[in-house]
Design a protein around this motif. Sequence first.
Motif, PDB file in Angstrom:
ATOM      1  N   GLN A 138       0.822  -1.205   0.000  1.00  0.00           N
ATOM      2  CA  GLN A 138       0.000   0.000   0.000  1.00  0.00           C
ATOM      3  C   GLN A 138       0.858   1.259   0.000  1.00  0.00           C
ATOM      4  N   LEU A 183      -7.445  11.625  -7.392  1.00  0.00           N
ATOM      5  CA  LEU A 183      -8.358  10.659  -6.782  1.00  0.00           C
ATOM      6  C   LEU A 183      -7.659   9.323  -6.526  1.00  0.00           C
ATOM      7  N   ALA A 184      -6.797   8.905  -7.464  1.00  0.00           N
ATOM      8  CA  ALA A 184      -6.053   7.656  -7.260  1.00  0.00           C
ATOM      9  C   ALA A 184      -5.122   7.778  -6.061  1.00  0.00           C
ATOM     10  N   LYS A 186      -5.633   9.683  -3.377  1.00  0.00           N
ATOM     11  CA  LYS A 186      -6.456   9.597  -2.166  1.00  0.00           C
ATOM     12  C   LYS A 186      -6.841   8.157  -1.847  1.00  0.00           C
ATOM     13  N   THR A 187      -7.139   7.388  -2.891  1.00  0.00           N
ATOM     14  CA  THR A 187      -7.487   5.985  -2.677  1.00  0.00           C
ATOM     15  C   THR A 187      -6.303   5.200  -2.124  1.00  0.00           C
ATOM     16  N   ALA A 188      -5.111   5.470  -2.675  1.00  0.00           N
ATOM     17  CA  ALA A 188      -3.923   4.763  -2.194  1.00  0.00           C
ATOM     18  C   ALA A 188      -3.600   5.152  -0.756  1.00  0.00           C
ATOM     19  N   LEU A 190      -5.759   6.169   1.465  1.00  0.00           N
ATOM     20  CA  LEU A 190      -6.781   5.560   2.323  1.00  0.00           C
ATOM     21  C   LEU A 190      -6.478   4.084   2.569  1.00  0.00           C
ATOM     22  N   ASP A 191      -6.058   3.378   1.519  1.00  0.00           N
ATOM     23  CA  ASP A 191      -5.690   1.970   1.705  1.00  0.00           C
ATOM     24  C   ASP A 191      -4.525   1.827   2.675  1.00  0.00           C
ATOM     25  N   ARG A 194      -5.726   2.470   6.294  1.00  0.00           N
ATOM     26  CA  ARG A 194      -6.514   1.368   6.839  1.00  0.00           C
ATOM     27  C   ARG A 194      -5.660   0.196   7.301  1.00  0.00           C
TER      28      ARG A 194
END
Length: 407
Positions: A138, A183-184, A186-188, A190-191, A194
């Motif tokens: 991640q 956006l990509a 932010k997704t990375a 967030l992963d 988590r």
Amino acid sequence: MRLWKQLLTCLVILLVGLGVWVHFVPGAGAMLAKAGVPPRLIALVAKPAGEAKDGGGQGQGRGQDRNQGGGGGAPIVVTQPVDIAVVNDRLNAIGNGAAILSVNVTPLATGNLTEVLAKSGDRIKKGQVIARLDSDEQAIAAAQAKVAVESAKEKVERNRKLGGAVSVAVLRDAEFAMQAAELALKTAELDLKRRDIVAPSGGIVGIITVNPGDYITTSTPIAVVDDRSQILVDFWVPERFSNKISVGQDVSATAIALPTSELSGVIDSIDNRVDQASRTLRVRARIDNPDDALRAGMSFSVAVRFAGDQYPTVNPLAVQWSADGSYVWRVEEEKSRKVPVKIIQRNSDKVLVDAELAKGDAVVMEGVQRLRDGGAVRLAEQQERRNGKKPATESTEQKVSEAETAK
């Protein structure tokens, strides 16, 4: 034996029996007078043999005592004053305790557990990291996404500097690519975030059931975090209290494990329906736990006080029954009055009734066999005083005083 002798014998037996009846049964003379028997014959029959001979003496004195002190043959009764008792003024129930906030911590991602940062019994805050998963993949994805965003931004800036040399469509495509890269990223991120298992609320950490190296999923429980600054106690009350209990009402409780500690709290919430199987209503009380002496799952004895319902109480011997139901005899101005009653609660020493009775009313508990509504009665205590006898209470007090004097 001849017939006239038989008739004479029967007449003598009848007169003797009549005399005994008149002599020993109060009011028998009045009944014979109403039947038309001459008064002289009644007086002759009523006199004992000794009195008929000497014309007076002790038998006459007894007759005078019975007529003068007896009130014309009125029955003697023993009464007891009516008292007032309160019912439905207290509710006792057993309830189960729970933390005011309890959270079962589970991860938001799957993977191998690399470290555990909290121990059982630790007090943690909301958002604190208590464990981590492996996050190398991640982290790399987040770095790549960041590079893609930087590249997209440079392309957009370069096209804007060229001005009219670049068409509007090309500029818009570059801007869209930059937004997609952001956006990509932010997704990375967030992963990657988590991979940290954080506490959703503050409290005390329970037993941690996993170890570093375990492969866990989103359904694997890590630990239970309890906020036990306050304890919620669920208990059930009979449906007759459903319209008396209210939110905010004071309660007192005692933990079964800590019987010497008195706890106080309030009603926090009430269920909106009565359970049809048990005919009870679920109620939840909130109790402060500043010393952290209470634990979730404890059992509590809960007590709630109400105004209650007041009812007159009478001696169980005073309650009589007829075809119309239960009733008692109340004495008013030396006359008996029949008062219908409805039994509310029956105890071994008293009966709670719903009736037109006030505290202190005299109710007959002995001598009810010959009473009639509105008939005259004689109180046993007054009769003893008229005959020169001291009541039992006075005799007892005198004995106590004499014993104290002797000491």
